[in-house]
Design a protein around this motif. Structure first.
Motif, PDB file in Angstrom:
ATOM      1  N   GLY A  87       0.807  -1.201   0.000  1.00  0.00           N
ATOM      2  CA  GLY A  87       0.000   0.000   0.000  1.00  0.00           C
ATOM      3  C   GLY A  87       0.846   1.258   0.000  1.00  0.00           C
ATOM      4  O   GLY A  87       2.009   1.265  -0.390  1.00  0.00           O
ATOM      5  N   GLY A  88       0.267   2.361   0.487  1.00  0.00           N
ATOM      6  CA  GLY A  88       0.954   3.641   0.483  1.00  0.00           C
ATOM      7  C   GLY A  88       1.328   4.114   1.872  1.00  0.00           C
ATOM      8  O   GLY A  88       1.359   5.322   2.135  1.00  0.00           O
ATOM      9  N   TYR A  89       1.609   3.192   2.762  1.00  0.00           N
ATOM     10  CA  TYR A  89       1.941   3.554   4.139  1.00  0.00           C
ATOM     11  C   TYR A  89       3.306   4.239   4.214  1.00  0.00           C
ATOM     12  O   TYR A  89       4.215   3.929   3.455  1.00  0.00           O
ATOM     13  CB  TYR A  89       1.930   2.319   5.033  1.00  0.00           C
ATOM     14  N   GLU A  90       3.433   5.153   5.187  1.00  0.00           N
ATOM     15  CA  GLU A  90       4.683   5.883   5.356  1.00  0.00           C
ATOM     16  C   GLU A  90       5.388   5.461   6.642  1.00  0.00           C
ATOM     17  O   GLU A  90       4.765   4.988   7.602  1.00  0.00           O
ATOM     18  CB  GLU A  90       4.416   7.394   5.388  1.00  0.00           C
ATOM     19  N   ASP A  91       6.691   5.650   6.625  1.00  0.00           N
ATOM     20  CA  ASP A  91       7.554   5.385   7.770  1.00  0.00           C
ATOM     21  C   ASP A  91       7.023   6.139   8.996  1.00  0.00           C
ATOM     22  O   ASP A  91       6.726   7.329   8.936  1.00  0.00           O
ATOM     23  CB  ASP A  91       8.962   5.866   7.411  1.00  0.00           C
ATOM     24  N   SER A  92       6.930   5.443  10.130  1.00  0.00           N
ATOM     25  CA  SER A  92       6.387   6.034  11.352  1.00  0.00           C
ATOM     26  C   SER A  92       7.437   6.671  12.239  1.00  0.00           C
ATOM     27  O   SER A  92       7.089   7.259  13.271  1.00  0.00           O
ATOM     28  CB  SER A  92       5.649   4.953  12.159  1.00  0.00           C
ATOM     29  N   GLY A  93       8.708   6.547  11.876  1.00  0.00           N
ATOM     30  CA  GLY A  93       9.757   7.065  12.743  1.00  0.00           C
ATOM     31  C   GLY A  93       9.915   6.206  13.988  1.00  0.00           C
ATOM     32  O   GLY A  93       9.231   5.205  14.179  1.00  0.00           O
ATOM     33  N   MET A  94      10.828   6.606  14.848  1.00  0.00           N
ATOM     34  CA  MET A  94      11.074   5.856  16.074  1.00  0.00           C
ATOM     35  C   MET A  94       9.917   6.032  17.048  1.00  0.00           C
ATOM     36  O   MET A  94       9.182   7.018  16.997  1.00  0.00           O
ATOM     37  CB  MET A  94      12.386   6.305  16.716  1.00  0.00           C
ATOM     38  N   MET A  95       9.784   5.092  17.977  1.00  0.00           N
ATOM     39  CA  MET A  95       8.678   5.116  18.927  1.00  0.00           C
ATOM     40  C   MET A  95       8.695   6.408  19.740  1.00  0.00           C
ATOM     41  O   MET A  95       9.737   6.846  20.231  1.00  0.00           O
ATOM     42  CB  MET A  95       8.782   3.910  19.862  1.00  0.00           C
ATOM     43  N   GLY A  96       7.512   7.028  19.853  1.00  0.00           N
ATOM     44  CA  GLY A  96       7.378   8.228  20.654  1.00  0.00           C
ATOM     45  C   GLY A  96       7.733   9.510  19.944  1.00  0.00           C
ATOM     46  O   GLY A  96       7.780  10.575  20.578  1.00  0.00           O
ATOM     47  N   THR A  97       7.963   9.464  18.634  1.00  0.00           N
ATOM     48  CA  THR A  97       8.300  10.673  17.882  1.00  0.00           C
ATOM     49  C   THR A  97       7.070  11.159  17.104  1.00  0.00           C
ATOM     50  O   THR A  97       6.131  10.389  16.855  1.00  0.00           O
ATOM     51  CB  THR A  97       9.459  10.408  16.907  1.00  0.00           C
ATOM     52  N   PRO A  98       7.038  12.444  16.704  1.00  0.00           N
ATOM     53  CA  PRO A  98       5.861  12.999  16.022  1.00  0.00           C
ATOM     54  C   PRO A  98       5.389  12.220  14.793  1.00  0.00           C
ATOM     55  O   PRO A  98       4.166  12.129  14.564  1.00  0.00           O
ATOM     56  CB  PRO A  98       6.302  14.425  15.658  1.00  0.00           C
ATOM     57  N   PRO A  99       6.288  11.653  13.962  1.00  0.00           N
ATOM     58  CA  PRO A  99       5.787  10.931  12.785  1.00  0.00           C
ATOM     59  C   PRO A  99       4.867   9.755  13.130  1.00  0.00           C
ATOM     60  O   PRO A  99       4.119   9.290  12.258  1.00  0.00           O
ATOM     61  CB  PRO A  99       7.067  10.448  12.098  1.00  0.00           C
ATOM     62  N   ASN A 100       4.915   9.266  14.369  1.00  0.00           N
ATOM     63  CA  ASN A 100       3.990   8.196  14.772  1.00  0.00           C
ATOM     64  C   ASN A 100       2.535   8.610  14.545  1.00  0.00           C
ATOM     65  O   ASN A 100       1.663   7.753  14.349  1.00  0.00           O
ATOM     66  CB  ASN A 100       4.134   7.875  16.261  1.00  0.00           C
ATOM     67  N   ASP A 101       2.265   9.921  14.628  1.00  0.00           N
ATOM     68  CA  ASP A 101       0.890  10.406  14.617  1.00  0.00           C
ATOM     69  C   ASP A 101       0.383  10.788  13.239  1.00  0.00           C
ATOM     70  O   ASP A 101      -0.764  11.219  13.100  1.00  0.00           O
ATOM     71  CB  ASP A 101       0.770  11.617  15.558  1.00  0.00           C
TER      72      ASP A 101
END
Length: 288
Positions: A87-101
Motif C-alpha cells: 500500500g501507500g503507508y509511510e515510515d512512522s519514525g522511532m517510537m514516541g516521535t511525532p511521525p507516529n501520529d
C-alpha cells in the motif's frame, strides 16, 4: 507454469531491513531456485541520512523515492525479482516521535486492512514459509511491531476458505540476532581497526536487541557468494549505510565468520529435522 516448489515470503518494514536482517537468506534461496518474494511496508521516509551529499533530501517523499531506488538495486544484488510495497503507508519514525501520529504512518494503519492486502499477496504467491519480526519488532520500532501484527493477521486471513484463493502457510519465522553472534561481532570490531563501532558497549546486554541462543530454532548459513551478495545489497542502501564505514572495513573472513549466518525463531508451524551439531533447523523449509 507452476511456481517453484519452494516459495518464501519475507515481510520487512523499511528499505535496507531486508539486506541487514535477511540478506544471506534471500540470496541463498534465490540462488537455489526458490521463489523469494519481498514485501516492504514503507519507503523509509523518516530514515537517518548518513551521507552528506544526500542530506538535502531531508525526510518525506524525496527520501522515500531515493530509498525505493536503493531497494531496487539491493534486490537485484540479492537475485530477488519479486518485490512489492504494501500500500501507500509511510515510515512512522522511532517510537514516541511525532511521525507516529501521521494519518499515513504504518503504525496507525488498520491491522485488518493492511493484513487483507498482505493476505492477497499470500494467496497469489502461496508461500510455504513466511518471515517477519517478533512481537517487539526486534528492538521496539513501531513499524517493525506493526509488520509483525499485520503479517500474523494476514497468515490467518489467507487461510480462510471463504477467500477467493485461500492458502495455509506452513511455517512463520521471526528474524533474530543470537547473543553469541552479537558477542562475536563486538569482539571482531574490537580486534579490528575500527573498535569504536561499539563505543560505550561493554556487553551485549547494553544493546536493545539480541536473544538467548537457546530460543533460536533455525540457522541459515550462506556461501561466500551469498555473503558477497549481502554486502553488495547493503552497499546499495547508501543513504542509510555508510559504505566506507567500519563494517565494510573488516577483513572478509572476519565479517563472513561473524555475519554470514542468520538466525530465526519458529513462531507458527512445526519444527523440522534439526542439525545434530547445532540442534537447529538448517533450512527454513525443513520438514516440508
Amino acid at each position: 507454469m507452476l511456481p517453484p516448489d519452494r516459495r518464501l515470503l519475507i515481510v520487512h518494514a523499511h528499505p535496507d531491513d531486508e539486506a541487514i536482517g535477511t540478506g544471506i537468506t534471500m540470496a541463498r534461496y534465490a540462488r537455489e531456485g526458490a521463489r523469494v518474494t519481498l514485501v516492504t511496508c514503507t519507503r523509509g521516509e523518516e530514515g537517518e541520512i548518513v551521507v552528506p551529499d544526500l542530506a538535502h533530501l531531508g525526510t518525506g517523499a524525496a527520501l522515500g523515492a531515493q530509498r525505493e531506488r536503493e531497494l531496487a538495486a539491493a534486490c537485484a544484488e540479492l537475485g530477488v525479482t519479486d518485490h512489492r510495497f504494501l500500500g501507500g503507508y509511510e515510515d512512522s519514525g522511532m517510537m514516541g516521535t511525532p511521525p507516529n501520529d501521521k494519518p499515513s504512518a504504518f503504525w496507525r494503519a488498520g491491522v485488518d486492512v493492511a493484513a487483507g492486502d498482505l493476505a492477497d499477496v499470500i494467496g497469489e504467491v502461496r508461500p510455504q514459509v513466511v518471515v517477519t519480526y517478533d512481537d517487539n519488532g526486534g528492538y521496539g520500532h513501531p513499524d517493525h511491531i506493526q509488520a509483525h501484527r499485520v503479517t500474523m493477521r494476514a497468515v490467518a486471513l489467507a487461510a480462510d476458505p471463504a477467500r477467493p484463493s485461500p492458502w495455509r502457510v506452513s511455517k512463520v519465522y521471526a528474524g533474530a540476532i543470537a547473543r553469541s553472534m552479537l558477542e562475536r561481532g563486538i569482539e571482531a570490531f574490537r580486534e579490528s581497526d575500527s573498535p569504536g563501532f561499539f563505543a560505550g558497549v561493554e556487553s551485549v546486554d547494553d544493546l536493545p536487541f539480541g536473544v538467548d541462543d537457546g530460543v533460536i530454532t533455525t540457522e541459515v548459513t550462506g556461501t561466500p557468494e551469498d555473503f558477497e551478495r549481502k554486502m553488495a545489497a547493503m552497499r546499495a542502501h547508501r543513504s542509510q549505510i555508510a559504505v566506507d564505514g567500519p563494517f565494510f572495513a573488516l577483513a572478509d573472513n572476519v565479517a563472513m565468520h561473524a555475519f554470514g549466518v542468520e538466525h530465526f525463531i519458529l513462531i507458527h508451524g512445526d519444527l523440522g529435522p534439526t542439525d545434530t551439531e547445532t540442534g537447529r533447523e538448517p533450512d527454513l523449509f525443513a520438514g516440508l
